[in-house]
Design a protein around this motif. Structure first.
Motif, PDB file in Angstrom:
ATOM      1  N   LEU A  27       0.835  -1.204   0.000  1.00 45.30           N
ATOM      2  CA  LEU A  27       0.000   0.000   0.000  1.00 45.30           C
ATOM      3  C   LEU A  27       0.869   1.254   0.000  1.00 45.30           C
ATOM      4  O   LEU A  27       1.966   1.273   0.557  1.00 45.30           O
ATOM      5  CB  LEU A  27      -0.895   0.032   1.231  1.00 45.30           C
ATOM      6  CG  LEU A  27      -2.098  -0.920   1.274  1.00 45.30           C
ATOM      7  CD1 LEU A  27      -2.792  -0.796   2.624  1.00 45.30           C
ATOM      8  CD2 LEU A  27      -3.063  -0.647   0.139  1.00 45.30           C
ATOM      9  N   LYS A  28       0.352   2.312  -0.604  1.00 41.48           N
ATOM     10  CA  LYS A  28       0.998   3.618  -0.510  1.00 41.48           C
ATOM     11  C   LYS A  28       0.813   4.172   0.911  1.00 41.48           C
ATOM     12  O   LYS A  28      -0.153   3.823   1.596  1.00 41.48           O
ATOM     13  CB  LYS A  28       0.368   4.597  -1.510  1.00 41.48           C
ATOM     14  CG  LYS A  28       0.524   4.218  -2.963  1.00 41.48           C
ATOM     15  CD  LYS A  28      -0.240   5.207  -3.848  1.00 41.48           C
ATOM     16  CE  LYS A  28      -0.146   4.826  -5.325  1.00 41.48           C
ATOM     17  NZ  LYS A  28      -0.947   5.746  -6.180  1.00 41.48           N
ATOM     18  N   PRO A  29       1.710   5.022   1.380  1.00 42.04           N
ATOM     19  CA  PRO A  29       1.470   5.703   2.657  1.00 42.04           C
ATOM     20  C   PRO A  29       0.114   6.416   2.620  1.00 42.04           C
ATOM     21  O   PRO A  29      -0.205   7.108   1.653  1.00 42.04           O
ATOM     22  CB  PRO A  29       2.623   6.700   2.749  1.00 42.04           C
ATOM     23  CG  PRO A  29       3.725   6.055   1.943  1.00 42.04           C
ATOM     24  CD  PRO A  29       3.028   5.363   0.802  1.00 42.04           C
ATOM     25  N   GLY A  30      -0.689   6.187   3.649  1.00 45.41           N
ATOM     26  CA  GLY A  30      -2.043   6.722   3.667  1.00 45.41           C
ATOM     27  C   GLY A  30      -3.057   5.816   2.991  1.00 45.41           C
ATOM     28  O   GLY A  30      -4.260   6.103   3.021  1.00 45.41           O
ATOM     29  N   GLY A  31      -2.565   4.717   2.378  1.00 47.46           N
ATOM     30  CA  GLY A  31      -3.475   3.774   1.732  1.00 47.46           C
ATOM     31  C   GLY A  31      -4.330   3.038   2.755  1.00 47.46           C
ATOM     32  O   GLY A  31      -3.969   2.901   3.926  1.00 47.46           O
ATOM     33  N   ARG A  32      -5.468   2.561   2.296  1.00 51.94           N
ATOM     34  CA  ARG A  32      -6.439   1.929   3.196  1.00 51.94           C
ATOM     35  C   ARG A  32      -6.640   0.465   2.823  1.00 51.94           C
ATOM     36  O   ARG A  32      -6.615   0.096   1.640  1.00 51.94           O
ATOM     37  CB  ARG A  32      -7.776   2.650   3.105  1.00 51.94           C
ATOM     38  CG  ARG A  32      -7.711   4.126   3.458  1.00 51.94           C
ATOM     39  CD  ARG A  32      -8.057   4.378   4.899  1.00 51.94           C
ATOM     40  NE  ARG A  32      -9.500   4.258   5.105  1.00 51.94           N
ATOM     41  CZ  ARG A  32     -10.070   4.077   6.309  1.00 51.94           C
ATOM     42  NH1 ARG A  32      -9.319   3.943   7.369  1.00 51.94           N
ATOM     43  NH2 ARG A  32     -11.384   4.026   6.411  1.00 51.94           N
ATOM     44  N   ALA A  33      -6.829  -0.379   3.849  1.00 55.73           N
ATOM     45  CA  ALA A  33      -7.037  -1.810   3.633  1.00 55.73           C
ATOM     46  C   ALA A  33      -8.291  -2.274   4.351  1.00 55.73           C
ATOM     47  O   ALA A  33      -8.628  -1.779   5.436  1.00 55.73           O
ATOM     48  CB  ALA A  33      -5.839  -2.606   4.137  1.00 55.73           C
ATOM     49  N   ALA A  34      -8.981  -3.240   3.753  1.00 58.23           N
ATOM     50  CA  ALA A  34     -10.131  -3.893   4.373  1.00 58.23           C
ATOM     51  C   ALA A  34      -9.928  -5.399   4.295  1.00 58.23           C
ATOM     52  O   ALA A  34      -9.625  -5.940   3.228  1.00 58.23           O
ATOM     53  CB  ALA A  34     -11.434  -3.502   3.675  1.00 58.23           C
ATOM     54  N   VAL A  35     -10.067  -6.055   5.436  1.00 60.38           N
ATOM     55  CA  VAL A  35      -9.901  -7.510   5.534  1.00 60.38           C
ATOM     56  C   VAL A  35     -11.132  -8.065   6.239  1.00 60.38           C
ATOM     57  O   VAL A  35     -11.548  -7.541   7.271  1.00 60.38           O
ATOM     58  CB  VAL A  35      -8.630  -7.867   6.329  1.00 60.38           C
ATOM     59  CG1 VAL A  35      -8.501  -9.387   6.474  1.00 60.38           C
ATOM     60  CG2 VAL A  35      -7.390  -7.291   5.649  1.00 60.38           C
ATOM     61  N   SER A  36     -11.703  -9.126   5.685  1.00 58.44           N
ATOM     62  CA  SER A  36     -12.907  -9.692   6.300  1.00 58.44           C
ATOM     63  C   SER A  36     -12.671 -11.108   6.791  1.00 58.44           C
ATOM     64  O   SER A  36     -11.820 -11.843   6.279  1.00 58.44           O
ATOM     65  CB  SER A  36     -14.080  -9.680   5.312  1.00 58.44           C
ATOM     66  OG  SER A  36     -13.852 -10.582   4.256  1.00 58.44           O
ATOM     67  N   SER A  37     -13.444 -11.485   7.786  1.00 57.45           N
ATOM     68  CA  SER A  37     -13.431 -12.828   8.364  1.00 57.45           C
ATOM     69  C   SER A  37     -14.851 -13.164   8.776  1.00 57.45           C
ATOM     70  O   SER A  37     -15.690 -12.278   8.964  1.00 57.45           O
ATOM     71  CB  SER A  37     -12.494 -12.876   9.574  1.00 57.45           C
ATOM     72  OG  SER A  37     -12.571 -14.139  10.216  1.00 57.45           O
ATOM     73  N   TRP A  38     -15.135 -14.443   8.937  1.00 56.88           N
ATOM     74  CA  TRP A  38     -16.428 -14.830   9.480  1.00 56.88           C
ATOM     75  C   TRP A  38     -16.425 -14.650  10.989  1.00 56.88           C
ATOM     76  O   TRP A  38     -15.415 -14.874  11.653  1.00 56.88           O
ATOM     77  CB  TRP A  38     -16.759 -16.278   9.127  1.00 56.88           C
ATOM     78  CG  TRP A  38     -16.947 -16.480   7.662  1.00 56.88           C
ATOM     79  CD1 TRP A  38     -16.166 -17.221   6.827  1.00 56.88           C
ATOM     80  CD2 TRP A  38     -17.967 -15.902   6.836  1.00 56.88           C
ATOM     81  NE1 TRP A  38     -16.641 -17.150   5.540  1.00 56.88           N
ATOM     82  CE2 TRP A  38     -17.746 -16.350   5.521  1.00 56.88           C
ATOM     83  CE3 TRP A  38     -19.045 -15.056   7.091  1.00 56.88           C
ATOM     84  CZ2 TRP A  38     -18.561 -15.969   4.456  1.00 56.88           C
ATOM     85  CZ3 TRP A  38     -19.863 -14.671   6.041  1.00 56.88           C
ATOM     86  CH2 TRP A  38     -19.620 -15.133   4.732  1.00 56.88           C
ATOM     87  N   ALA A  39     -17.562 -14.255  11.526  1.00 56.17           N
ATOM     88  CA  ALA A  39     -17.757 -14.157  12.965  1.00 56.17           C
ATOM     89  C   ALA A  39     -17.982 -15.572  13.531  1.00 56.17           C
ATOM     90  O   ALA A  39     -18.146 -16.538  12.769  1.00 56.17           O
ATOM     91  CB  ALA A  39     -18.953 -13.259  13.273  1.00 56.17           C
ATOM     92  N   PRO A  40     -17.977 -15.727  14.849  1.00 56.07           N
ATOM     93  CA  PRO A  40     -18.262 -17.050  15.423  1.00 56.07           C
ATOM     94  C   PRO A  40     -19.608 -17.597  14.962  1.00 56.07           C
ATOM     95  O   PRO A  40     -20.553 -16.847  14.714  1.00 56.07           O
ATOM     96  CB  PRO A  40     -18.267 -16.775  16.935  1.00 56.07           C
ATOM     97  CG  PRO A  40     -17.395 -15.575  17.104  1.00 56.07           C
ATOM     98  CD  PRO A  40     -17.634 -14.736  15.886  1.00 56.07           C
ATOM     99  N   VAL A  41     -19.680 -18.913  14.846  1.00 54.98           N
ATOM    100  CA  VAL A  41     -20.907 -19.577  14.408  1.00 54.98           C
ATOM    101  C   VAL A  41     -22.090 -19.168  15.285  1.00 54.98           C
ATOM    102  O   VAL A  41     -23.215 -19.001  14.792  1.00 54.98           O
ATOM    103  CB  VAL A  41     -20.707 -21.106  14.431  1.00 54.98           C
ATOM    104  CG1 VAL A  41     -22.035 -21.829  14.214  1.00 54.98           C
ATOM    105  CG2 VAL A  41     -19.697 -21.518  13.361  1.00 54.98           C
ATOM    106  N   THR A  42     -21.856 -18.971  16.571  1.00 52.98           N
ATOM    107  CA  THR A  42     -22.936 -18.621  17.502  1.00 52.98           C
ATOM    108  C   THR A  42     -23.597 -17.290  17.181  1.00 52.98           C
ATOM    109  O   THR A  42     -24.693 -17.011  17.654  1.00 52.98           O
ATOM    110  CB  THR A  42     -22.403 -18.572  18.946  1.00 52.98           C
ATOM    111  OG1 THR A  42     -21.287 -17.671  19.006  1.00 52.98           O
ATOM    112  CG2 THR A  42     -21.967 -19.945  19.414  1.00 52.98           C
ATOM    113  N   GLU A  43     -22.944 -16.457  16.365  1.00 54.19           N
ATOM    114  CA  GLU A  43     -23.496 -15.155  16.008  1.00 54.19           C
ATOM    115  C   GLU A  43     -24.164 -15.159  14.634  1.00 54.19           C
ATOM    116  O   GLU A  43     -24.618 -14.113  14.173  1.00 54.19           O
ATOM    117  CB  GLU A  43     -22.389 -14.096  16.052  1.00 54.19           C
ATOM    118  CG  GLU A  43     -21.775 -13.911  17.441  1.00 54.19           C
ATOM    119  CD  GLU A  43     -20.672 -12.880  17.461  1.00 54.19           C
ATOM    120  OE1 GLU A  43     -20.577 -12.081  16.501  1.00 54.19           O
ATOM    121  OE2 GLU A  43     -19.889 -12.872  18.425  1.00 54.19           O
TER     122      GLU A  43
END
Length: 272
Positions: free
Chosen positions: A135-151
């Motif tokens: 990423l460039k300085p000041g660049g933005r990242a988004a990373v996703s994951s699954w929440a716990p099964v109970t949710e």
């Protein structure tokens, strides 16, 4: 290092076709939420890590200046290349590459994404740091994951149906030292070097018409389930399938129904 079978490309190659047809339509809502949270701006350079069949990339193909998409599954990338050609996506570059060792220069991208991919990396910290590096300085990242099964009501239903067919199967437990835990998620991304990391829960909607089509869609679009069906063989799976469908028919709400599956989406910024 992780021994998670999903950290290898073979299950994803196996499920590639079904993943595209069954899962991608529902996955777009998670991608759109990530775009909203990251503050996506058209006309910028984007990297999509663990891109699968290109769900997020193809959503941006007409608005981004340039998109670099990488994945370690040749099967997923074969489908992605076909879809990109059908869509005439001219600004997309696709690489068969390990997200833990990006063969890409520093300070290149304005926005970076990994939608339900980096969560499976054997060395997640390497994945976060590589994302940060490119990423460039000041660049933005988004990373996703699954929440716990109970949710997630949808995942609770699926795991309940599997236990009906496989009573020896343990109930799913939340791994507090994984991205299922929002505090751990935030801390790990911050430790990798990102600033102002926030983790947002998002409940995606999955429409269910009937038990049979719901199960078939889930199996075709899920690497763990498709791998299980493949390993069991036709006769054994047919018997187990009857038990699973019976459980679903008994426990699904009034049909057609909408079930929710919760994701966690972390967004952070590369320091200047």
């Amino acid at each position: 290092m992780s021994t998670n079978p999903l950290a290898k490309p073979e299950p994803w190659n196996l499920v590639a076709g079904g993943y595209q047809s069954e899962t991608v339509p529902s996955f777009r809502q998670y991608c759109q939420k990530a775009l909203d949270l990251i503050g996506y701006i058209p006309g910028k350079n984007v990297i999509d890590i663990a891109c699968g069949p290109g769900t997020l990339t193809l959503m941006l193909a007409e608005s981004a200046a340039d998109i670099t998409a990488i994945d370690f599954s040749a099967g997923m990338l074969d489908i992605f290349r076909r879809l990109a050609e059908e869509q005439s996506a001219k600004n997309v570059t696709i690489h068969h590459m390990d997200g833990q060792k990006l063969e890409l220069p520093d300070n290149t991208f304005d926005f970076g994404f990994s939608m339900f991919g980096l969560m499976f990396f054997p060395d997640r910290m390497a994945g976060f740091k590589e994302l940060l590096r490119v990423l460039k300085p000041g660049g933005r990242a988004a990373v996703s994951s699954w929440a716990p099964v109970t949710e997630s009501p949808m995942m609770q239903l699926m795991f309940g149906s599997l236990r009906a067919a496989f009573p020896e199967r343990p109930e799913p437990k939340t791994n507090m030292l994984s991205l299922e835990n929002p505090e751990f998620f935030q801390n790990e991304m911050t430790t990798a070097g990102f600033q102002d990391v926030t983790v947002t829960a998002f409940d995606g909607e999955w429409r269910v018409e009937n038990a049979d089509t719901f199960l078939e869609s889930m199996v075709k679009g899920s690497a763990p389930l498709e791998m299980m069906r493949h390993n069991l063989g036709g006769d054994v799976w047919a018997e187990k399938r009857k038990l699973i469908v019976a459980y679903l028919q008994e426990n699904l709400p009034r049909l057609p129904a909408v079930l929710h599956s919760r994701a966690l989406i972390a967004v952070g910024t590369k320091p200047f």
